[in-house]
Every structure is written in structure tokens, then in C-alpha cells.
Design an enzyme around this catalytic site. Sequence first.
Site, PDB file in Angstrom:
ATOM      1  N   SER A  21       0.856  -1.180   0.000  1.00  0.00           N
ATOM      2  CA  SER A  21       0.000   0.000   0.000  1.00  0.00           C
ATOM      3  C   SER A  21       0.891   1.228   0.000  1.00  0.00           C
ATOM      4  O   SER A  21       2.098   1.134   0.193  1.00  0.00           O
ATOM      5  CB  SER A  21      -0.845   0.004   1.263  1.00  0.00           C
ATOM      6  OG  SER A  21       0.031   0.112   2.370  1.00  0.00           O
ATOM      7  N   LYS A  22       0.250   2.366  -0.170  1.00  0.00           N
ATOM      8  CA  LYS A  22       0.990   3.629  -0.204  1.00  0.00           C
ATOM      9  C   LYS A  22       1.760   3.867   1.087  1.00  0.00           C
ATOM     10  O   LYS A  22       2.715   4.612   1.120  1.00  0.00           O
ATOM     11  CB  LYS A  22       0.003   4.774  -0.403  1.00  0.00           C
ATOM     12  CG  LYS A  22      -0.405   4.927  -1.850  1.00  0.00           C
ATOM     13  CD  LYS A  22      -1.182   6.206  -2.029  1.00  0.00           C
ATOM     14  CE  LYS A  22      -1.858   6.169  -3.383  1.00  0.00           C
ATOM     15  NZ  LYS A  22      -3.036   6.957  -3.482  1.00  0.00           N
ATOM     16  N   ARG A  23       1.306   3.232   2.151  1.00  0.00           N
ATOM     17  CA  ARG A  23       1.877   3.475   3.474  1.00  0.00           C
ATOM     18  C   ARG A  23       3.392   3.313   3.506  1.00  0.00           C
ATOM     19  O   ARG A  23       4.101   4.103   4.106  1.00  0.00           O
ATOM     20  CB  ARG A  23       1.248   2.494   4.464  1.00  0.00           C
ATOM     21  CG  ARG A  23       0.938   3.086   5.787  1.00  0.00           C
ATOM     22  CD  ARG A  23       0.038   2.197   6.641  1.00  0.00           C
ATOM     23  NE  ARG A  23      -0.274   0.901   6.080  1.00  0.00           N
ATOM     24  CZ  ARG A  23       0.312  -0.229   6.435  1.00  0.00           C
ATOM     25  NH1 ARG A  23       1.287  -0.212   7.321  1.00  0.00           N
ATOM     26  NH2 ARG A  23      -0.050  -1.376   5.894  1.00  0.00           N
ATOM     27  N   SER A  24       3.900   2.283   2.845  1.00  0.00           N
ATOM     28  CA  SER A  24       5.336   2.051   3.000  1.00  0.00           C
ATOM     29  C   SER A  24       6.114   2.435   1.744  1.00  0.00           C
ATOM     30  O   SER A  24       7.128   1.859   1.429  1.00  0.00           O
ATOM     31  CB  SER A  24       5.587   0.595   3.362  1.00  0.00           C
ATOM     32  OG  SER A  24       5.367  -0.179   2.228  1.00  0.00           O
ATOM     33  N   GLY A  25       5.608   3.391   1.000  1.00  0.00           N
ATOM     34  CA  GLY A  25       6.356   3.859  -0.169  1.00  0.00           C
ATOM     35  C   GLY A  25       5.410   4.048  -1.335  1.00  0.00           C
ATOM     36  O   GLY A  25       4.216   3.749  -1.244  1.00  0.00           O
TER      37      GLY A  25
END
Length: 488
Positions: free
Chosen positions: A254-258
Site C-alpha cells: 500500500s501507499k503506506r510504505s512507499g
Amino acid sequence: MTTEIRTRYAPSPTGYLHVGGLRTALYNYLFAHGHGGKLLLRVEDTDRTRLVEGAVENFLDIFNWLGITFDESPKVGGPHAPYVQSERLSLYVAATKRLAEDGHAYPCFCSSERLDQVRAEQQAASKPPMYDRHCRELSKSDSFARIAAGEPHVWRMAVPVNEVVEIDDLIRGKVSFETATIDDQVLMKSDGFPTYHLANVVDDHDMRISHVIRGEEWLPSTPKHVLLYRFFGWEPPRFAHLPLLLNPDRSKMSKRSGDVAVEAYRDKGILPEALLNFVALLGWHPQDEREFFTLRELVKEFSLDRVNKAGAVFDQAKLKWMNTEYVARLSSEDIWNGVAPLLPESLLDEANSRVRYAVESLRPGAESYADLSGKVVEAFSVPDDKLDAWDDAQLALVGDVADALAALPAAQWNDFEALIASFKSAANVAGANRGLKGKGIWMTLRMAMTGREHGPELGRLIGMWGREGTLNRLHGAVAKRLSSESRA
Ligand code: GLU
């Protein structure tokens, strides 16, 4: 029997190209090209609520940057054009009609309120949300009368009861589904557009697709597709479902980690060759320990039987490392062409010999063009005043070195290797005269000229700056020191 290998990448134009989408497109490309087949691009735009303006152009632009080409597409056309689903509606209408005539599809008049209520009741009873087949019981004459009266309706597929649908997936092996768990999927919506499921099957058949290679998230849809092929009496393609992409903590990527958008990596200075190489290894592994592959080599090496079932971790650090390796392998000309557009005009002149020398000198370890251009700009920046703690010997050393360099023949400034040697000997001689040695000499000169304790090799820096830039820095340091003394 389809003999030619034909694959497709079938994105919905709902925004940016996700790295997972790139992996799907790449594997389809590799598989098709590795078998002398064809890859086509089909735009699946039947969900009109999720369309994003410009998304298709953006996809094409990115694939162009990556060097991934399509043999048939909305842009280049092909024997099965159009390749945009919204331009193929009559095919889906005809297909629905055929299914309805054969009793494999039925009209459903349920309002969204009724469907919500059914879903809420199922949820309350901890049952999976599914259509309760209310309209499946209607007689043909009743439903045709309601259609004739203009009542809004959708068409649903009549999923057979109590059967097992088996898929022989090229990656996951045999997977079976009980039809009791398969929803009477809407095939045709009330707005006259088909759902993904119907359009996808009709087009894969019409476009003679031999292999459907797509993300694992589509596996639960596959039994519906297999049933549709059976209803139509068509031979289904082979299916291969690719493993999920995971964050390093093994959660779904997901966008959370990059970043998940391919364009973000392009904007960050990741090279297309490095990105393709990295993405190819997300779920596929070669026969040996090799890690570096050109697109051509990937075409030769790739095979679906070396794609894992388990999720593939998207490791940002590995991508950065791989890009650094690719940058290191670039020719001088390529690296210059990549970096020059990112440099401020003030650094460029007609010959650019010094700034080219800077690019070559600073490239070891550079992660990207952007990283390298930043290093070049930094190397040319004028130092801050950090000379407060200097003693007289250091001040004299800087003056001596400036004098020695000023006396060098002009030609030496254009012979970078000779310049390094002359600079070193001038510094050593001056150091000996002023009672300084080793670190005392080099740290003093570095602070004087760059204002920092660490940085690229000094001899190379003076080559980059040239006579004027170097002497300005040395004289400037002396002047600053003297003026701070007179202030004290
Ligand atoms: N349109 C689907 C998507 O956006 C295609 C899925 C498939 O390949 O069947 O991913």
C-alpha cells in the site's frame, strides 16, 4: 484450438499505473515474446463511475518510457479493434442476448434498497453477502412484460446450483470452487454497460487470448469466467494468477510504505532498465543466482513455472541498490545526457568540460541522475564561513597553496590528472614550510574551499572549479579569516 500465444494487459483507466499493474504487464510481455506470441493492450472502461481523464495516455507514456510495446492496442490498432471496451458495447449486448436465450442469464429488477436490505440480513446472520436469486424465479413472460414496460433492470448470470468449478492455474495448480459460493453476478448493468466479468470474457474470446496472466485478486472471479466460457461453448484460455505484492512487514502493498505509482519512481530518477529488472524479480526467480537482466534477457529466461505462489515483498532498499548498480554501469555519455538536463544553466557552458569532469568524478555511488546532479551542484556551491578556529600556520598554508596554484601554467588546468599531482605536491611543500602535515594540511584546505569536513577528493574538486573558481575559494577563505581577525 488457439495455437498462437496471445496475452493481454487489460487495465481499467482509473488513475495511475500501479507497480503491480506494471508487473502484470511485464510478465504478459515476457511470456508472449518468449513464445513468439503477441501482447495486446485492452482498455477496460466499462465502470463509468471510476474513469479518470488522461489515464490511458498516462499508461502509454509510461510504457513508452519503459520500452514495453504492445503489438495491438488502441494506439496501434490491430485485427480485433477497437481495443477500448466502451467502443464494443454491441458485442456485449449480443452476448447477453445469447445467454438469456439459453437460460444462462436472467433479468433482475431488484431495487438497490431491496439489495441493501438482503445484504444487511445476510450480514446479521453471518452469511456471505450474495444475491438471493429473487428474480431468478420470475417466469420469462412476466419478466419480458416488465422489460417491455420499461422497468429498469440488470442481467445476472444464472450460476448452476451444487456444482464444483475447477481451474487448473499455471501458477497455483488446481483450484476448485463450489458454485454455492458463487454469486449470480450482474453481467449487464441498467446503464447498458457490461460489468467487467462479461466484457472481459467476451473480449478475451474475441481477441483470441490464449493465456490470461493477472493478479491474484482476480482468482475469485475466475470461476464465474469459466462458467461463462462454458455457457457460450467457448474454450477458455489458460489462467495464471500472480502472487500479491507485499510490504516488507508482509501486509498487502500500500501507499503506506512507499510509492505504488510507477511514475513516482520515474520522477525519483529510477532508470527504466533498473525498474523493469527489479519488477521482473517480484515473484519470479531465474534458474540461477543471477540478478541483472536486460529486457531481452528476461524474455529468454522468463517462464511461468518459476513464478512463486507466495506473496512477493517490494523492497524499496533493494530497488535503490539496483538503480545504483545500473547508474554505475552507464556509459559516460549516457550519464551525462541524463544529468545535464537537471543541472542549473549557470554550470553549463559551451564545452562543459569541467562540469562533465564533475559528473564523472562524482558518479561512484550515485543512486540516480537526480542524486548525482545534486552532488554536482553541491560541489560547485560556495562554502559557508567556518574558519573561526584557524591558527596562523593554517592561514599561511592556504595563502601559499593559492600562490602555488596561481603560478601553474594555464595548460595544467585542463589536464585534470596532472593538476591533481601538482596540487598535491604544492600542498605538501606548503605544509612542510608551515609545520603542518597529513590531516592538518588536507582538512585545512578542504574547510577553506568547501566549508565542510568531508566531500569528494580535493584534487578533483579543483579540476571542476578551474583556476578562477579555485583561487576565488582560497582567496575568499583568507579574506574571511583576516576580516574576522580585524573584527575581533
Ligand atoms: N480490468 C482489470 C484490471 O483493472 C483486468 C483484470 C484482468 O486482467 O482480467 O485489472
